[in-house]
Design a protein around this motif. Structure first.
Motif, mmCIF file in Angstrom:
data_model
loop_
_atom_site.group_PDB
_atom_site.id
_atom_site.type_symbol
_atom_site.label_atom_id
_atom_site.label_comp_id
_atom_site.label_asym_id
_atom_site.label_seq_id
_atom_site.Cartn_x
_atom_site.Cartn_y
_atom_site.Cartn_z
ATOM 1 N N ARG A 28 0.837 -1.216 0.000
ATOM 2 C CA ARG A 28 0.000 0.000 0.000
ATOM 3 C C ARG A 28 0.862 1.252 0.000
ATOM 4 N NH1 ARG A 28 -4.204 -1.190 -2.461
ATOM 5 N NH2 ARG A 28 -4.539 -3.361 -1.991
ATOM 6 N N LEU A 31 2.177 1.807 -3.430
ATOM 7 C CA LEU A 31 1.105 2.286 -4.319
ATOM 8 C C LEU A 31 0.787 3.747 -4.086
ATOM 9 C CD1 LEU A 31 -1.597 -0.523 -4.541
ATOM 10 C CD2 LEU A 31 0.358 -0.109 -6.006
ATOM 11 N N ARG A 38 -0.016 1.688 -9.224
ATOM 12 C CA ARG A 38 -1.446 1.890 -8.938
ATOM 13 C C ARG A 38 -2.268 1.427 -10.126
ATOM 14 N NH1 ARG A 38 -0.655 6.733 -6.098
ATOM 15 N NH2 ARG A 38 -1.253 8.047 -7.823
ATOM 16 N N GLU A 41 -2.181 -2.283 -10.314
ATOM 17 C CA GLU A 41 -3.008 -2.862 -9.252
ATOM 18 C C GLU A 41 -4.483 -2.861 -9.637
ATOM 19 O OE1 GLU A 41 -3.323 -4.594 -6.799
ATOM 20 O OE2 GLU A 41 -5.012 -3.883 -5.623
#
Ligand SMILES: [Zn+2]
Length: 59
Positions: A28, A31, A38, A41
């Motif tokens: 996280r 990202l 991102r 993902e």
């Protein structure tokens, strides 16, 4: 901070198993700073959805 390569690895790993808390935190965090990952993902999330939809349609 983990590399994009490591982030991609975690993204695909989470399709196979639940990530540990530490893995999730690293992922996280990466990202939050990396637009490229991102975007990647989002595609992984879509794949995950498609896969689970497919799984739930199986007998
Ligand atoms: Zn990245």
């Amino acid at each position: 901070m983990i590399s994009c390569r490591e982030s991609t690895r975690l993204a695909s790993l989470q399709l196979e198993r639940k990530l540990s808390l530490w893995e999730r935190v690293q992922f996280r965090f990466h990202l939050a700073f990396c637009v490229g990952c991102r975007r990647a993902e989002k595609q992984f999330a879509f794949m995950r959805q498609a896969t689970s939809a497919w799984m739930s349609h199986k007998d």
